[in-house]
Design an enzyme around this catalytic site. Structure first.
Site, mmCIF file in Angstrom:
data_model
loop_
_atom_site.group_PDB
_atom_site.id
_atom_site.type_symbol
_atom_site.label_atom_id
_atom_site.label_comp_id
_atom_site.label_asym_id
_atom_site.label_seq_id
_atom_site.Cartn_x
_atom_site.Cartn_y
_atom_site.Cartn_z
ATOM 1 N N SER A 243 64.828 15.362 64.726
ATOM 2 C CA SER A 243 64.685 16.262 63.588
ATOM 3 C C SER A 243 64.075 15.535 62.397
ATOM 4 O O SER A 243 63.961 14.305 62.390
ATOM 5 C CB SER A 243 66.065 16.808 63.175
ATOM 6 O OG SER A 243 66.684 17.501 64.235
ATOM 7 N N SER A 281 64.263 19.899 67.943
ATOM 8 C CA SER A 281 64.008 19.353 66.606
ATOM 9 C C SER A 281 64.408 20.346 65.523
ATOM 10 O O SER A 281 64.049 21.519 65.578
ATOM 11 C CB SER A 281 62.520 19.008 66.458
ATOM 12 O OG SER A 281 62.292 18.223 65.312
ATOM 13 N N ASP A 283 63.523 20.971 61.970
ATOM 14 C CA ASP A 283 62.491 20.600 60.991
ATOM 15 C C ASP A 283 62.603 21.512 59.778
ATOM 16 O O ASP A 283 62.277 22.700 59.860
ATOM 17 C CB ASP A 283 61.096 20.729 61.614
ATOM 18 C CG ASP A 283 60.955 19.922 62.896
ATOM 19 O OD1 ASP A 283 61.649 18.896 63.014
ATOM 20 O OD2 ASP A 283 60.154 20.316 63.762
#
Length: 365
Positions: A243, A281, A283
């Site tokens: 991340s 992830s 983000d």
């Protein structure tokens, strides 16, 4: 952080030290998020024994009472596999009222507790009965015994109280102590841009906590090819998940609508480095404005605010894309190799990076 670790960090270069520049605008004096006047950054790093490598990083929007003098803000989600606390109220009201803390995935509650205790203790907040703690995270479980849950609310308070307007320590520090990016040691990175007067004269600052994967690309150069770092190759290959938290500050008078547009451009800067927002992830980009003319008092019945027009945004968009890209590179370059009981995650090999970038003509003469 130990003095030996600090000395090792001091020997590592930032991107511009290598002779590489990103974009057309100059950075501020510190090339950091703290070039935005009043923004403070603090770290609390935990290194214990052979398995604890974690910490907290605090971003304080301005030097006044953050709850009583709220800053417009917006959140953009690139990929939502994450646990960004405080998101819904930011989206609903378009403002933040506490410092922003970054930490590891299983320390969100402790960091939030630190924010609550610190905020309630500030002079002028004696009657506060509700507040929206903002805490971002990445998972540092590869280098840190994350299940030990060593972060406490006191560590969060210390990060806030140690925050300063000076140069920002980067690399394996604070919330970046145990992070991994592109299979290499990630960490905290920062960069800024100052627009010329003809473009408004405003400053953009970005701070990142990098813990993601992809095809590492620096200034358009496919380092992943040169360094043999294809995450889609047969094992053993570098991890392709993780991340990133991106925090964007500006002194431009923007309200939440245009701050959301600004935050969305930070994701473009992330993409330049080789990220595709993998399935695992988280983000996130948070953007806020420190301009006194757009801040909001909690008891205001009417607000009369002046913000930049849409036509004035393009320069700021360019600045945030470039600063985000450079902040990510700085997080990798400034991070040192971290060793734990089960092995080590190596730092980006600077000499190799210089050789490759020179080969592609990316270094200034």
């Amino acid at each position: 952080m130990t003095s030996a670790a600090s000395a090792a960090e001091d020997k590592r270069p930032r991107l511009r030290d290598l002779g590489v520049t990103i974009g057309v605008f100059d950075p501020g004096p510190l090339n950091a998020i703290t070039d935005v006047r009043g923004v403070r950054v603090g770290h609390r790093t935990l290194i214990e024994g052979e398995r604890i490598r974690t910490g907290v990083t605090a971003i304080v929007p301005h030097e006044g009472n953050v709850f009583q003098d709220k800053t417009p803000a917006a959140v953009v989600v690139g990929n939502g596999f994450g646990k960004l606390m405080g998101t819904t109220q930011i989206m609903e009201l378009g403002e933040i009222e506490t410092p922003i803390l970054l930490t590891n995935t299983l320390a969100i509650a402790q960091a939030a507790e630190g924010i609550v205790r610190w905020t309630l203790a500030q002079p002028g907040n004696e009657q506060v009965l509700s507040l929206n703690a903002v805490v971002g995270e990445t998972n540092d479980g590869r280098l840190n015994d994350i299940r030990a849950r060593t972060i406490t609310h006191q560590h969060a308070i210390e990060a806030i109280e140690q925050a300063s307007t000076g140069a920002v320590v980067e690399g394996a520090v604070g919330a970046g102590t145990g992070t991994v990016a592109f299979g290499l040691k990630g960490g905290i990175g920062t960069s800024s841009r100052h627009l010329p007067e003809r473009s408004g004269g405003h400053t953009i600052g970005v701070l990142v906590q990098t813990n993601f994967g992809g095809l590492l690309t620096v200034a358009g150069v496919p380092l992943w090819k040169q360094l043999g770092m294809n995450p889609f190759a047969p094992p053993p290959s570098p991890p392709n998940a993780g991340s990133i938290m991106i925090v964007v500050a500006t002194d431009a008078p923007l309200l939440d609508r245009n701050l959301e547009r600004l935050a969305s451009r930070a994701i473009m800067g992330l993409a330049r480095t080789g990220s595709v927002g993998s399935n695992g992830s988280g983000d996130y980009a948070i953007a806020f404005s420190t301009h006194p003319g757009v801040r909001r008092a909690p008891d205001a019945t009417r607000l009369s605010l002046t913000e930049l027009g849409n036509e004035q945004m393009t320069g700021l968009f360019q600045a945030v894309v470039d600063a985000t890209e450079e902040a990510i590179y700085n997080s990798l370059l400034m991070a040192t190799t971290v060793t734990v009981k089960d092995g080590a995650v190596e730092a980006l090999p600077v000499d190799e990076v210089v050789r490759i970038l020179a080969k592609y003509g990316r270094l200034r003469n």
